[in-house]
Design a protein around this motif. Structure first.
Motif, mmCIF file in Angstrom:
data_model
loop_
_atom_site.group_PDB
_atom_site.id
_atom_site.type_symbol
_atom_site.label_atom_id
_atom_site.label_comp_id
_atom_site.label_asym_id
_atom_site.label_seq_id
_atom_site.Cartn_x
_atom_site.Cartn_y
_atom_site.Cartn_z
ATOM 1 N N VAL A 9 0.547 3.608 3.720
ATOM 2 C CA VAL A 9 0.198 4.753 2.883
ATOM 3 C C VAL A 9 1.034 5.966 3.285
ATOM 4 O O VAL A 9 1.564 6.697 2.430
ATOM 5 N N VAL A 23 0.816 -1.215 0.000
ATOM 6 C CA VAL A 23 0.000 0.000 0.000
ATOM 7 C C VAL A 23 0.853 1.269 0.000
ATOM 8 O O VAL A 23 0.309 2.372 -0.175
ATOM 9 N N GLY A 51 0.488 5.972 -1.449
ATOM 10 C CA GLY A 51 1.042 7.216 -0.940
ATOM 11 C C GLY A 51 2.134 7.781 -1.824
ATOM 12 O O GLY A 51 2.202 8.993 -2.045
#
Length: 425
Positions: A343, A290, A294
């Motif tokens: 993130v 993940v 970001g």
């Protein structure tokens, strides 16, 4: 004076591009070998897959490695700390190697060094483990510095898209390594087989780059450098005297410190609180995956702002929420904490890299700031895994070590408020 080139977003092309510029003979030799860019794209993708895989696959196996060599928590953390230190030191020599031997040859040599370091880590003596870690860190440092310049040199009109491709592939390599570490351990009879298997990926990438390195060297006069930098090393503002340069460097270092503490210890935190080793590896792999969200969104937002202070504080707030959850209920909310921290971690890395461009007036200064931030940042980050491991060994639990990550988050707030201002070096 030549005009500074920019990518499609208007951001100056940096990373010492002059050091990577091919001579006409080199360019002709490469064109004669590669009629289609697909071959070069394949090389970039394979090299990018190797840029974190050898590190990420260690974390889920840290307990087995420590038990095998009878290492304490602090000593075990050297498996992560040593590569980080050499990632900082190796960043210094990468441009010199590119100028002396050519980018393709230097990159090919880095992949060979990486394969050798990976195999050396699983040799019987404990000293071989640590020497192999140093070689792995040095090789990754070379790839870190060489890859952006290569992308911007060969794809000047698509630099942003190619950078997104290689950075995404980098994270995918880390995710795949983390997720497969325990299954490979079970399939290959131990942690040695799991770690050694990643040398195959490095050797495959080497096989793709060897023809390009040979072609480039044939197009270069014997004993001559591939290119000579247009700037003397001392040109431009004195970065060591710039508070803004130090804020960017410390921002890069502090976010890297948190990232590599997680690489070293996150699965161990979960297993020490009762989670199975396999699930801990999957949660950690998800945390790595993940990060792509970001690392893609935050730089896009930063590039559209003159002042990035609010963005920096928002990203740190998300990271702080994840670390706090890890402290309070590590197993019950593991997937949630991994999402928040992942993130935010990807976002902080993207923000740090973007600020190296936004806080400078020209490409040359941006390249110098990038070198300063990566060298100083990785050296600072190398302290994290060892220090957290030592605190855990002394206290016997993870409360204080995780609380120290909250202190690092507080430092990121102040550094983001400084580096995020609309100022130029």
């Amino acid at each position: 004076m030549s005009e500074t080139r920019t990518d499609q977003t208007g951001i100056p092309l940096i990373d010492a591009e002059e050091d990577f510029a091919p001579t006409p003979a080199v360019a002709a030799a490469r064109r004669s070998l590669i009629a289609h860019p697909a071959f070069l794209l394949l090389g970039i993708v394979l090299a990018s897959l190797n840029m974190r895989a050898a590190l990420a696959g260690v974390s889920p196996l840290m307990g087995e490695i420590g038990d095998h060599f009878h290492l304490g928590a602090a000593t075990s953390s050297l498996v992560t700390t040593i590569p980080l230190a050499f990632m900082g030191l190796g960043s210094i020599v990468a441009p010199r190697l590119a100028r002396r031997w050519g980018t393709e040859a230097a990159l090919c040599g880095a992949l060979v060094l990486l394969a050798g370091g990976i195999l050396l880590r699983v040799a019987p003596p404990v000293a071989a483990l640590f020497v192999g870690c140093a070689l792995v860190g040095t090789a990754i440092a070379l790839l870190n510095v060489l890859m952006p310049g290569l992308v911007k040199r060969d794809f000047p009109d698509r630099a942003a898209g190619m950078t997104a491709l290689y950075s995404t592939t980098l994270i995918l390599g880390a995710t795949g390594s983390a997720a497969s570490a325990v299954p490979l351990e079970n399939a290959l009879g131990g942690w040695q087989g799991s770690l050694a298997s990643w040398s195959l990926l490095a050797l495959i990438a080497t096989a793709v780059w060897v023809p390009q390195a040979v072609a480039a060297r044939r197009g270069t006069p014997h004993g001559a450098a591939a290119a000579v930098s247009k700037h003397a090393a001392g040109d431009g503002p004195k970065l060591s005297r710039s508070p803004l340069a130090w804020q960017v460097t410390l921002l890069m270092g502090t976010q890297s410190l948190i990232a590599y503490v997680c690489i070293a210890w996150m699965p161990t935190v979960f297993t020490d609180h009762g989670m199975s080793k396999g699930e801990a590896g999957m949660v950690y792999a998800f945390y790595t995956l993940v990060q792509m969200a970001g690392s893609f969104v935050v730089p896009m937002l930063a590039g559209r702002m003159r002042d990035q202070r609010v963005l920096a504080v928002a990203v740190v707030a998300v990271m702080t929420a994840g670390v706090t959850g890890l402290l309070i209920a590590p197993v019950a909310g593991a997937w949630v904490w991994a999402t928040l921290m992942g993130v935010a971690q990807g976002g902080m890395l993207g923000l740090a890299l973007t600020l190296m461009v936004l806080r400078t007036r020209d490409a040359h200064t941006a390249a110098r700031l990038s070198g300063m931030a990566q060298t100083g940042g990785y050296l600072l980050a190398s302290v994290g895994p060892f220090a957290i491991g030592a605190v855990h060994q002394v206290t016997g639990d993870w409360t204080l070590p995780i609380a120290l990550l909250l202190v690092a988050c507080a430092a990121l707030v102040f550094l983001g408020l400084g580096a995020g201002r609309d100022r130029k070096i």
